[in-house]
Design an enzyme around this catalytic site. Structure first.
Site, PDB file in Angstrom:
ATOM      1  N   SER A 142      -0.374  -7.958 -12.071  1.00 56.77           N
ATOM      2  CA  SER A 142      -1.591  -7.366 -11.504  1.00 56.77           C
ATOM      3  C   SER A 142      -1.569  -5.862 -11.732  1.00 56.77           C
ATOM      4  O   SER A 142      -0.488  -5.266 -11.838  1.00 56.77           O
ATOM      5  CB  SER A 142      -1.627  -7.627  -9.990  1.00 56.77           C
ATOM      6  N   TYR A 155       2.856  -7.078  -1.805  1.00 52.58           N
ATOM      7  CA  TYR A 155       2.156  -7.706  -2.944  1.00 52.58           C
ATOM      8  C   TYR A 155       2.415  -6.892  -4.214  1.00 52.58           C
ATOM      9  O   TYR A 155       2.773  -7.444  -5.256  1.00 52.58           O
ATOM     10  CB  TYR A 155       0.656  -7.783  -2.636  1.00 52.58           C
TER      11      TYR A 155
END
Ligand SMILES: NC(=O)c1ccc[n+]([C@@H]2O[C@H](COP(=O)([O-])OP(=O)(O)OC[C@H]3O[C@@H](n4cnc5c(N)ncnc54)[C@H](O)[C@@H]3O)[C@@H](O)[C@H]2O)c1
Length: 258
Positions: A142, A155
């Site tokens: 990501s 995350y």
């Protein structure tokens, strides 16, 4: 155009958002797809839809953080189709909080799905690919690995962990024919993104429009944007792309810091 015709591909997190888009594109492109997730109803429906269209797709119910489930998914692909050409380790989980509010339950939930999951996929897919002398393992990281997303420290850390993992796997296993590539999506219109808008003062549509205006291409990404890139990265035409992280973010990472 690159093709996955006759290739055997496993997609984790393959029944929603990006993974669903990949499962659909790969199957329609002629691949034999095993798609895995913890969404039984959606998985059965997706496999049925693609099979009815004349494509090959099996749904495997399984949790990527459980070793036996991942081994079973790899075994299913090999026992049904005889080989495993590509894996897209895509399953992911996002929870947000400042570190001072973090619970260990949230920490382990994200680490187990986002980091342990791809590790287990690599553990079981690599020996099959090395025996074949060929294979590709794509992982969904990501832009959160590159940007300090507020309230998403764990995350971000799990996604940055995948970047390091990919580089290390490349040095260990590419000499035996296995390629490793990361895809790094920006803001993609999926159920995960929609869920992240919960609790904001504005409706989702307004938030999406604001975000789209800030992305250089002036729109959010779609699952198909990622699927087309992964299809190419898994194809033989991409044979010299290895250990790379491919940004799929409409130019978001080019923005100046003001
Ligand atoms: N949507 C975005 O903007 C965006 C941006 C960057 C990266 N990503 C990453 O892309 C990937 C896909 O995200 P998405 O937006 O499509 O999300 P999504 O929530 O729509 O899909 C996630 C998928 O992962 C599966 N999954 C979750 N936990 C699992 C587990 N323990 N075992 C097996 N499967 C599990 C779900 O069942 C679902 O199929 C994730 O890794 C996410 O972190 C998404």
């Amino acid at each position: 155009m690159s093709s996955l015709q006759e290739k055997v591909v496993l997609v984790t997190g393959g029944t929603s958002g990006i993974g669903e888009g990949c499962t659909e594109l790969f199957a329609r492109d002629g691949a034999k797809v095993v798609t895995m997730s913890i969404q039984a109803k959606e998985g059965e429906a997706l496999a049925k839809r693609l099979t009815t269209e004349g494509h090959t797709c099996l749904f495997h119910y399984g949790d990527v953080s459980k070793e036996a489930d991942v081994k079973a998914a790899v075994d299913l692909a090999v026992s049904r189709f005889g080989r495993l050409d590509g894996v897209h380790a895509n399953a992911g989980l996002m929870r947000n909080q400042k570190i001072t509010d973090l619970t260990l339950e949230d920490f382990y939930a994200m680490v187990n799905v986002n980091l342990l999951g791809p590790v287990l996929v690599a553990k079981y897919a690599i020996p099959v690919m090395e025996r074949q002398g060929k294979g590709v393992l794509v992982m969904t990281t990501s832009v959160a690995a590159d940007i300090g997303f507020p309230c998403h420290g764990i995350y971000c850390a799990t996604k940055a962990g995948l970047v390091a993992l990919i580089r290390s796997l490349t040095t260990d296993h590419s000499p035996k024919g296995v390629r490793f590539v990361g895809v790094s999506p920006g803001t993609i219109d999926t159920p995960m993104l929609a869920a992240s808008c919960a609790g904001w003062s504005k409706p989702k549509e307004e938030i999406y429009a604001d975000v789209a205006r800030r992305i250089p291409v002036q729109r959010l990404g779609k699952p198909a944007d990622i699927a087309h890139a992964v299809r190419f990265l898994m194809s033989d035409e991409a044979g010299f792309i290895n250990g790379s992280i491919v940004n799929l973010e409409g130019g978001t990472l080019c923005l100046p810091p003001w």
